[in-house]
Design an enzyme around this catalytic site. Sequence first.
Site, PDB file in Angstrom:
ATOM      1  N   LYS A  23      51.425  32.206   0.107  1.00 12.06           N
ATOM      2  CA  LYS A  23      50.154  32.182  -0.633  1.00 12.06           C
ATOM      3  C   LYS A  23      50.271  31.329  -1.882  1.00 12.06           C
ATOM      4  O   LYS A  23      49.426  30.456  -2.139  1.00 12.06           O
ATOM      5  CB  LYS A  23      49.757  33.597  -1.049  1.00 12.06           C
ATOM      6  CG  LYS A  23      48.635  33.644  -2.090  1.00 12.06           C
ATOM      7  CD  LYS A  23      48.243  35.039  -2.534  1.00 12.06           C
ATOM      8  CE  LYS A  23      49.046  35.560  -3.659  1.00 12.06           C
ATOM      9  NZ  LYS A  23      48.652  35.103  -5.010  1.00 12.06           N
ATOM     10  N   ASN A  24      51.326  31.532  -2.666  1.00 13.59           N
ATOM     11  CA  ASN A  24      51.399  30.877  -3.970  1.00 13.59           C
ATOM     12  C   ASN A  24      51.761  29.406  -3.873  1.00 13.59           C
ATOM     13  O   ASN A  24      51.604  28.659  -4.833  1.00 13.59           O
ATOM     14  CB  ASN A  24      52.351  31.637  -4.895  1.00 13.59           C
ATOM     15  CG  ASN A  24      51.745  32.988  -5.294  1.00 13.59           C
ATOM     16  OD1 ASN A  24      50.544  33.206  -5.096  1.00 13.59           O
ATOM     17  ND2 ASN A  24      52.561  33.880  -5.802  1.00 13.59           N
ATOM     18  N   ARG A  94      43.140  33.485  -9.771  1.00 14.58           N
ATOM     19  CA  ARG A  94      44.044  32.970 -10.804  1.00 14.58           C
ATOM     20  C   ARG A  94      44.291  31.483 -10.603  1.00 14.58           C
ATOM     21  O   ARG A  94      44.272  30.709 -11.548  1.00 14.58           O
ATOM     22  CB  ARG A  94      45.372  33.734 -10.739  1.00 14.58           C
ATOM     23  CG  ARG A  94      46.383  33.299 -11.755  1.00 14.58           C
ATOM     24  CD  ARG A  94      46.057  33.823 -13.102  1.00 14.58           C
ATOM     25  NE  ARG A  94      46.994  33.390 -14.121  1.00 14.58           N
ATOM     26  CZ  ARG A  94      46.687  33.456 -15.425  1.00 14.58           C
ATOM     27  NH1 ARG A  94      45.530  33.917 -15.805  1.00 14.58           N
ATOM     28  NH2 ARG A  94      47.558  33.057 -16.336  1.00 14.58           N
ATOM     29  N   CYS A 118      44.770  39.014 -10.810  1.00  7.73           N
ATOM     30  CA  CYS A 118      45.250  40.365 -11.083  1.00  7.73           C
ATOM     31  C   CYS A 118      45.405  40.577 -12.595  1.00  7.73           C
ATOM     32  O   CYS A 118      45.805  39.691 -13.318  1.00  7.73           O
ATOM     33  CB  CYS A 118      46.608  40.589 -10.417  1.00  7.73           C
ATOM     34  SG  CYS A 118      46.513  40.475  -8.636  1.00  7.73           S
ATOM     35  N   ARG A 123      46.949  37.185 -19.852  1.00  8.67           N
ATOM     36  CA  ARG A 123      47.520  36.117 -19.012  1.00  8.67           C
ATOM     37  C   ARG A 123      47.112  34.789 -19.650  1.00  8.67           C
ATOM     38  O   ARG A 123      46.224  34.092 -19.214  1.00  8.67           O
ATOM     39  CB  ARG A 123      47.027  36.240 -17.567  1.00  8.67           C
ATOM     40  CG  ARG A 123      47.580  37.474 -16.871  1.00  8.67           C
ATOM     41  CD  ARG A 123      47.240  37.532 -15.396  1.00  8.67           C
ATOM     42  NE  ARG A 123      48.061  36.610 -14.585  1.00  8.67           N
ATOM     43  CZ  ARG A 123      48.027  36.605 -13.236  1.00  8.67           C
ATOM     44  NH1 ARG A 123      47.204  37.413 -12.610  1.00  8.67           N
ATOM     45  NH2 ARG A 123      48.784  35.748 -12.543  1.00  8.67           N
ATOM     46  N   PRO A 124      47.824  34.431 -20.750  1.00  3.10           N
ATOM     47  CA  PRO A 124      47.434  33.232 -21.502  1.00  3.10           C
ATOM     48  C   PRO A 124      47.703  31.948 -20.714  1.00  3.10           C
ATOM     49  O   PRO A 124      48.469  31.953 -19.748  1.00  3.10           O
ATOM     50  CB  PRO A 124      48.342  33.305 -22.734  1.00  3.10           C
ATOM     51  CG  PRO A 124      49.525  34.078 -22.297  1.00  3.10           C
ATOM     52  CD  PRO A 124      49.024  35.065 -21.287  1.00  3.10           C
ATOM     53  N   ILE A 125      47.066  30.873 -21.130  1.00  5.35           N
ATOM     54  CA  ILE A 125      47.363  29.557 -20.525  1.00  5.35           C
ATOM     55  C   ILE A 125      47.719  28.549 -21.619  1.00  5.35           C
ATOM     56  O   ILE A 125      47.546  27.331 -21.446  1.00  5.35           O
ATOM     57  CB  ILE A 125      46.196  29.039 -19.658  1.00  5.35           C
ATOM     58  CG1 ILE A 125      44.921  28.818 -20.481  1.00  5.35           C
ATOM     59  CG2 ILE A 125      45.904  29.988 -18.501  1.00  5.35           C
ATOM     60  CD1 ILE A 125      43.864  28.016 -19.703  1.00  5.35           C
ATOM     61  N   ASP A 126      48.248  29.061 -22.725  1.00  6.31           N
ATOM     62  CA  ASP A 126      48.584  28.174 -23.855  1.00  6.31           C
ATOM     63  C   ASP A 126      49.590  27.092 -23.473  1.00  6.31           C
ATOM     64  O   ASP A 126      49.490  25.948 -23.944  1.00  6.31           O
ATOM     65  CB  ASP A 126      49.106  28.998 -25.031  1.00  6.31           C
ATOM     66  CG  ASP A 126      50.335  29.831 -24.646  1.00  6.31           C
ATOM     67  OD1 ASP A 126      50.240  30.623 -23.690  1.00  6.31           O
ATOM     68  OD2 ASP A 126      51.398  29.655 -25.268  1.00  6.31           O
ATOM     69  N   GLN A 127      50.533  27.411 -22.597  1.00 11.04           N
ATOM     70  CA  GLN A 127      51.534  26.399 -22.218  1.00 11.04           C
ATOM     71  C   GLN A 127      50.910  25.293 -21.358  1.00 11.04           C
ATOM     72  O   GLN A 127      51.303  24.133 -21.448  1.00 11.04           O
ATOM     73  CB  GLN A 127      52.693  27.074 -21.467  1.00 11.04           C
ATOM     74  CG  GLN A 127      53.431  28.098 -22.308  1.00 11.04           C
ATOM     75  CD  GLN A 127      54.033  27.464 -23.562  1.00 11.04           C
ATOM     76  OE1 GLN A 127      54.810  26.520 -23.485  1.00 11.04           O
ATOM     77  NE2 GLN A 127      53.629  27.956 -24.729  1.00 11.04           N
ATOM     78  N   ASP A 309      56.847  39.862  -8.338  1.00  8.49           N
ATOM     79  CA  ASP A 309      55.845  40.162  -7.307  1.00  8.49           C
ATOM     80  C   ASP A 309      56.350  41.125  -6.244  1.00  8.49           C
ATOM     81  O   ASP A 309      55.596  41.504  -5.351  1.00  8.49           O
ATOM     82  CB  ASP A 309      55.357  38.867  -6.640  1.00  8.49           C
ATOM     83  CG  ASP A 309      54.580  38.015  -7.622  1.00  8.49           C
ATOM     84  OD1 ASP A 309      54.386  36.824  -7.330  1.00  8.49           O
ATOM     85  OD2 ASP A 309      54.209  38.527  -8.680  1.00  8.49           O
ATOM     86  N   ARG A 401      43.835  39.630  -0.244  1.00  8.06           N
ATOM     87  CA  ARG A 401      43.951  38.336  -0.937  1.00  8.06           C
ATOM     88  C   ARG A 401      45.288  37.668  -0.594  1.00  8.06           C
ATOM     89  O   ARG A 401      45.408  36.457  -0.625  1.00  8.06           O
ATOM     90  CB  ARG A 401      43.894  38.550  -2.455  1.00  8.06           C
ATOM     91  CG  ARG A 401      42.519  38.804  -3.013  1.00  8.06           C
ATOM     92  CD  ARG A 401      42.553  38.858  -4.512  1.00  8.06           C
ATOM     93  NE  ARG A 401      43.391  37.772  -5.033  1.00  8.06           N
ATOM     94  CZ  ARG A 401      44.067  37.836  -6.174  1.00  8.06           C
ATOM     95  NH1 ARG A 401      44.016  38.934  -6.910  1.00  8.06           N
ATOM     96  NH2 ARG A 401      44.790  36.828  -6.594  1.00  8.06           N
TER      97      ARG A 401
END
Length: 430
Positions: A23-24, A94, A118, A123-127, A309, A401
């Site tokens: 999936k990922n 996500r 999830c 769940r930051p996205i700063d990077q 996971d 999912r």
Amino acid sequence: MLEKLVIKGGNRLMGEVSISGAKNAAVAIIPAVILCDEPCTIENIPNISDVSLIGRILQEMGAVVKRVNKSTLYIDPTKIYTSTAVSESVRGMRASYYLLGALLGRFHKAYVALPGGCNFGTRPIDQHLKGFAALGADHRLVERAIIDAQSPNRLMGAHIYLDVVSVGATINLMLAAVKAEGTTIIENAAKEPHIVDLANFLNTMGANIRGAGTDVIKIRGVDHLHGTTYSIIPDQIEAGTYMVAAAATRGRVIIKNITPKHLDSISAKLREMGVEIDEYDEALIVDATKKPLCRCNIKTMPHPGFPTDCQPQFAALLTTVNGTSIVNENVWDNRYQYVSELIRMGAHISVEGRLAIIEGGTELVAAPVKATDLRAGAAMIIAALCANGTTEISNIGYIERGYEEVVDKFRALGADIKKVYYSEDTSIRA
Ligand code: EPZ
């Protein structure tokens, strides 16, 4: 109509299960096709709702996405006419944030709704955003939680050092950098198998990426990417889930269509507990029929450490083993929502910050429970398989999912499991 899983516990899992595509990897490779100048064919795609959703998002943007067969997609990105993606589909998962990197790579701009997915706390996205800025794409957060990122010209290669090991940021920056001017170096990169798979996919289209799978990835920008046919790697986490389920039910299961190397950390932990594991080229045999299992501790880490996971699934297994086991969730702030559901089934678990202390050995008892997220749902299936009585699991959309044909696969292993539909008035019709 709503859906529930109804599982009667007590059956050992015996037999063999075939693992689907990852999936990922799929949810990264499908948006990566946006960067290509020709159509692509992607094989070994899992038939799960997250894949359908990302495919629908590309269609909403003008791409042609056709399912050639159960596990193969044909995608023609040449008709994509927009760098905007703000639909409910985008907000529902996500991995939609990979559209930022792919659209910046192709159009030098992206107008994308912040992702869902999830809920494990923040769940930051700063990077991701720090890396985009280093590549020359400034961003701002505009109304309705939309990221507006753009560069006046083609992105410029940069030397990026990630503050934290992030799968999403590593993937997103690879996507943005693959057609940038010059060379990009990503330091402290994540090393998950799906990152290597994405790099291999991009390289088959003519990209120039070296070092994926190590913590330094070097990307030399190219002008064009040509079409390709590519087969996705097997799903490490789906495989780990069935390994843990086999151990929890004290069964013996052949896990087929896998890359055993990707499962080393899970195999090591199960062996530590007394499970017998035999490795073959593309399969494993998990045998928990021969002796009692003993407790163990797990600490989740970025790959090649124990995968976060598989943490909920392993916790469910540990409730069935005598003794005190400690789970240390080192990647996510709050990935223990499922514990309250296990406690409803009689588990003795206490959560203190990143630690879950499990007093195992008390028999689980069936109860009405819910999936609180994707892997938590898998943990509830494992607990239900071991419980005394018949368990009902609601909110199973989470499970679908990420797990292809989950009812069929568990039933083929001997589980007494079925999906039933019901309306809010709680009457259940099979
Ligand atoms: C991916 O999420 C996976 N999702 C998750 O799997 C998985 O749990 C996670 O990687 C870790 O392996 C997909 O691939 C779609 P991260 P992602 O960025 O990319 C912090 C599943 O079950 N961080 O590696 O969102 C973050 O808060 C799902 O299939 C920042 O601080 O995870 C976390 O603590 C659930 N800033 C840590 O890094 C950032 O900009 C790891 O997050 C990004 C991340």
